[in-house]
Write a protein that holds these residues in place. Structure first.
Motif, PDB file in Angstrom:
ATOM      1  N   GLY A   1       4.275   0.593  25.433  1.00  0.00           N
ATOM      2  CA  GLY A   1       2.836   0.539  25.232  1.00  0.00           C
ATOM      3  C   GLY A   1       2.271  -0.860  25.231  1.00  0.00           C
ATOM      4  O   GLY A   1       1.116  -1.064  24.861  1.00  0.00           O
ATOM      5  N   ILE A   2       3.064  -1.838  25.648  1.00  0.00           N
ATOM      6  CA  ILE A   2       2.622  -3.242  25.641  1.00  0.00           C
ATOM      7  C   ILE A   2       2.398  -3.689  27.082  1.00  0.00           C
ATOM      8  O   ILE A   2       3.252  -3.469  27.944  1.00  0.00           O
ATOM      9  CB  ILE A   2       3.668  -4.136  24.956  1.00  0.00           C
ATOM     10  CG1 ILE A   2       3.820  -3.737  23.491  1.00  0.00           C
ATOM     11  CG2 ILE A   2       3.289  -5.603  25.068  1.00  0.00           C
ATOM     12  CD1 ILE A   2       4.955  -4.441  22.784  1.00  0.00           C
ATOM     13  N   ALA A   3       1.270  -4.316  27.326  1.00  0.00           N
ATOM     14  CA  ALA A   3       0.957  -4.805  28.663  1.00  0.00           C
ATOM     15  C   ALA A   3       0.285  -6.165  28.562  1.00  0.00           C
ATOM     16  O   ALA A   3      -0.580  -6.374  27.717  1.00  0.00           O
ATOM     17  CB  ALA A   3       0.048  -3.821  29.399  1.00  0.00           C
TER      18      ALA A   3
ATOM     19  N   PHE B   1      -3.133   4.369  18.922  1.00  0.00           N
ATOM     20  CA  PHE B   1      -2.493   4.935  20.103  1.00  0.00           C
ATOM     21  C   PHE B   1      -2.058   3.786  20.990  1.00  0.00           C
ATOM     22  O   PHE B   1      -2.389   2.622  20.743  1.00  0.00           O
ATOM     23  CB  PHE B   1      -3.436   5.874  20.861  1.00  0.00           C
ATOM     24  CG  PHE B   1      -4.494   5.165  21.668  1.00  0.00           C
ATOM     25  CD1 PHE B   1      -4.291   4.885  23.009  1.00  0.00           C
ATOM     26  CD2 PHE B   1      -5.698   4.789  21.095  1.00  0.00           C
ATOM     27  CE1 PHE B   1      -5.258   4.236  23.759  1.00  0.00           C
ATOM     28  CE2 PHE B   1      -6.679   4.139  21.843  1.00  0.00           C
ATOM     29  CZ  PHE B   1      -6.462   3.856  23.174  1.00  0.00           C
ATOM     30  N   GLY B   2      -1.280   4.104  22.000  1.00  0.00           N
ATOM     31  CA  GLY B   2      -0.839   3.093  22.946  1.00  0.00           C
ATOM     32  C   GLY B   2      -0.621   3.721  24.306  1.00  0.00           C
ATOM     33  O   GLY B   2      -0.742   4.938  24.481  1.00  0.00           O
ATOM     34  N   LEU B   3      -0.287   2.903  25.281  1.00  0.00           N
ATOM     35  CA  LEU B   3       0.046   3.420  26.603  1.00  0.00           C
ATOM     36  C   LEU B   3       1.307   4.269  26.485  1.00  0.00           C
ATOM     37  O   LEU B   3       2.351   3.795  26.042  1.00  0.00           O
ATOM     38  CB  LEU B   3       0.287   2.273  27.582  1.00  0.00           C
ATOM     39  CG  LEU B   3      -0.927   1.403  27.919  1.00  0.00           C
ATOM     40  CD1 LEU B   3      -0.509   0.225  28.757  1.00  0.00           C
ATOM     41  CD2 LEU B   3      -1.990   2.211  28.634  1.00  0.00           C
ATOM     42  N   GLY B   4       1.200   5.527  26.871  1.00  0.00           N
ATOM     43  CA  GLY B   4       2.331   6.430  26.743  1.00  0.00           C
ATOM     44  C   GLY B   4       2.346   7.197  25.443  1.00  0.00           C
ATOM     45  O   GLY B   4       3.159   8.107  25.260  1.00  0.00           O
ATOM     46  N   SER B   5       1.480   6.842  24.515  1.00  0.00           N
ATOM     47  CA  SER B   5       1.378   7.579  23.245  1.00  0.00           C
ATOM     48  C   SER B   5      -0.099   7.803  22.905  1.00  0.00           C
ATOM     49  O   SER B   5      -0.536   7.587  21.781  1.00  0.00           O
ATOM     50  CB  SER B   5       2.089   6.827  22.124  1.00  0.00           C
ATOM     51  OG  SER B   5       1.554   5.535  21.959  1.00  0.00           O
ATOM     52  N   GLU B   6      -0.841   8.228  23.920  1.00  0.00           N
ATOM     53  CA  GLU B   6      -2.287   8.367  23.761  1.00  0.00           C
ATOM     54  C   GLU B   6      -2.688   9.498  22.815  1.00  0.00           C
ATOM     55  O   GLU B   6      -3.751   9.451  22.198  1.00  0.00           O
ATOM     56  CB  GLU B   6      -2.952   8.592  25.130  1.00  0.00           C
ATOM     57  CG  GLU B   6      -2.935   7.379  26.053  1.00  0.00           C
ATOM     58  CD  GLU B   6      -1.686   7.295  26.916  1.00  0.00           C
ATOM     59  OE1 GLU B   6      -1.695   6.506  27.876  1.00  0.00           O
ATOM     60  OE2 GLU B   6      -0.710   8.014  26.638  1.00  0.00           O
ATOM     61  N   SER B   7      -1.855  10.529  22.722  1.00  0.00           N
ATOM     62  CA  SER B   7      -2.237  11.705  21.943  1.00  0.00           C
ATOM     63  C   SER B   7      -1.655  11.740  20.541  1.00  0.00           C
ATOM     64  O   SER B   7      -2.198  12.406  19.663  1.00  0.00           O
ATOM     65  CB  SER B   7      -1.809  12.980  22.689  1.00  0.00           C
ATOM     66  OG  SER B   7      -2.454  13.058  23.935  1.00  0.00           O
ATOM     67  N   TYR B   8      -0.544  11.027  20.348  1.00  0.00           N
ATOM     68  CA  TYR B   8       0.130  11.113  19.044  1.00  0.00           C
ATOM     69  C   TYR B   8       1.010   9.886  18.843  1.00  0.00           C
ATOM     70  O   TYR B   8       1.895   9.605  19.658  1.00  0.00           O
ATOM     71  CB  TYR B   8       0.988  12.384  18.988  1.00  0.00           C
ATOM     72  CG  TYR B   8       1.949  12.454  17.821  1.00  0.00           C
ATOM     73  CD1 TYR B   8       1.503  12.715  16.525  1.00  0.00           C
ATOM     74  CD2 TYR B   8       3.318  12.292  18.019  1.00  0.00           C
ATOM     75  CE1 TYR B   8       2.398  12.801  15.467  1.00  0.00           C
ATOM     76  CE2 TYR B   8       4.219  12.387  16.974  1.00  0.00           C
ATOM     77  CZ  TYR B   8       3.762  12.628  15.691  1.00  0.00           C
ATOM     78  OH  TYR B   8       4.642  12.725  14.637  1.00  0.00           O
TER      79      TYR B   8
END
Length: 425
Positions: free
Chosen positions: A58-60, A230-237
């Motif tokens: 989730g890091i960019a 939330f993060g990239l790849g964990s937008e919903s949970y």
């Protein structure tokens, strides 16, 4: 010292003293505050342990400004340059992937000796060190889960890494004579809506309990846990939500880490500080600037930064708060990003210290909200800049934008040559 800087300072002191503000005392207090500079701004969160690893979890980082650090020595050189342009003595915040070693070692095998060059450098520079386990950019985090993983073998790998990280942090604190703040953040979560929200959180709780089971003297290490919206790849949970970590920290005697970008876009952390510190002994701040979500922009002197500083000063919360920076902007000069963000954070604290807090509290208690509003607005244009200039000059660092000339000179002499070497290799 420049006579005009001295005169402007004396004039400002006279003006502030009319409201009972001791400017000299404020600067003495300011000089004791340590800001933790995050090493990952200097190399776009690449680290040195796995040099070919892809950034994930989730890091960019956006941008490819030339001259980023490619070795531990280069990163330390860049940090030295940045710190030479920032008033005060501070700390450097390391992630586990920044181990300085020629050994081939995995995250769960790290030991204090793999960071000894960092410790020796910090001693020489008169700095403290903070630490972070790295729960991302690793094959065992490829599916987006670490400490909450359903696979016991993978989960135990990350637990071993967490334990190793605390021992490294204890070594930092013991060697440098000041506590190392060890912050745990994991990217665990689902891209789409899960059926079972409870089980991953139970596994995360149990993993953290196992990591923290080893007693470490808090004079050497302070444990903190950090949430995310939330993060990239964990937008919903996200397993480690704010509610999860606040409950965990308060029930286990750990510090809560509040990151300015880890909440809803209209939600601010300044309004949370006094509530959490009513029930927690210590608080860790990651000062950043969210633009749309956790985009980690360089800290500017915006309203939220000022409110964070005011809350810390007005509530006398600074002795129980650790302040670190957390942004990574690859689109501008990496050293300038450190300098801008850190100077702004210190400057905001100074502005808060130069308010008539006791007077404002008395007015508020008396119900004179007209005077409260009038004074808080008038003090926004009081000459804090003259005090800031004096503070920088007295600390031996450049005044105002003079620091930018030093960064540009360093870019010409060091960063450009570094970039050319990479291009030609």
């Amino acid at each position: 010292m420049d006579q005009q800087i001295q005169k402007s300072y004396e004039d400002a002191k006279t003006l502030y003293s009319q409201h009972g503000i001791d400017v000299d005392q404020a600067l003495e207090k300011l000089a004791q505050i340590k800001i933790s500079l995050h090493c990952w701004q200097g190399d776009d969160v690449r680290g040195f342990l796995f040099r070919d690893a892809e950034l994930s979890g989730g890091i960019a980082v956006t941008g490819s400004y030339p001259g980023r650090a490619a070795t531990p020595d280069q990163l330390r050189d860049d940090l030295e340059k940045a710190l030479s342009l920032i008033p005060g003595k501070h700390k450097v915040n390391l992630h586990a992937i920044y181990a300085d070693t020629e050994e081939k070692v995995d995250l769960d095998e790290l030991e204090p000796r793999h960071f000894q060059r960092w410790v020796d450098w910090a001693k020489d520079q008169g700095l403290g060190l903070d630490f972070n386990p790295t729960y991302f950019s690793h094959p065992k985090a490829a599916d987006g889960f670490t400490l909450s993983h359903a696979d016991e073998e993978i989960r135990q790998f990350w637990i071993r890494h967490g334990k190793a990280s605390r021992r490294i942090a204890e070594h930092f604190g013991r060697e440098l004579g000041q506590p190392c703040v060890t912050n745990s953040w994991v990217p665990d979560g689902y891209k789409d809506t899960p059926v079972d929200r409870l089980s991953p959180r139970q596994r995360l709780r149990d993993s953290l309990d196992e990591i923290f089971s080893e007693e470490i003297d808090p004079s050497y290490n302070i444990d903190a846990v950090e949430s995310k919206l939330f993060g990239l790849g964990s937008e919903s949970y996200v397993v480690g939500s704010h509610e999860f970590y606040m409950g965990y920290a308060l029930s286990r005697g750990k510090a809560v880490c509040l990151d300015a970008g880890h909440f809803h876009p209209t939600e601010v952390i300044s309004n949370k500080l006094t509530s959490i510190l009513m029930f927690s002994e210590h608080l860790l701040l990651h000062v950043s600037r969210p633009v749309r979500w956790d985009s980690d922009h360089v800290v500017t002197m915006d309203d939220e930064l000022l409110e964070i500083a005011r809350e810390l000063v007005r509530g006398d919360l600074l002795p129980r708060t650790s302040i670190g920076l957390d942004f990574f902007d690859g689109s501008i000069n990496h050293i300038a990003a450190w300098v801008i963000g850190t100077r702004n954070t210190i400057k905001a604290l100074l502005r808060a210290m130069l308010e008539p807090v006791d007077e404002l509290k008395r007015i508020e208690l008396a119900g004179d909200f007209t005077s409260r509003l009038a004074l808080t607005e008038e003090f926004k244009s009081y000459p804090f800049g003259a005090v800031w200039d004096y503070y920088c000059a007295s600390q031996g660092v450049p005044v105002r934008e003079q620091w930018l000339h030093e960064v540009k000179r360093y870019e010409e002499q060091v960063l450009s040559a570094r970039y050319s070497l990479v291009q030609n290799s």
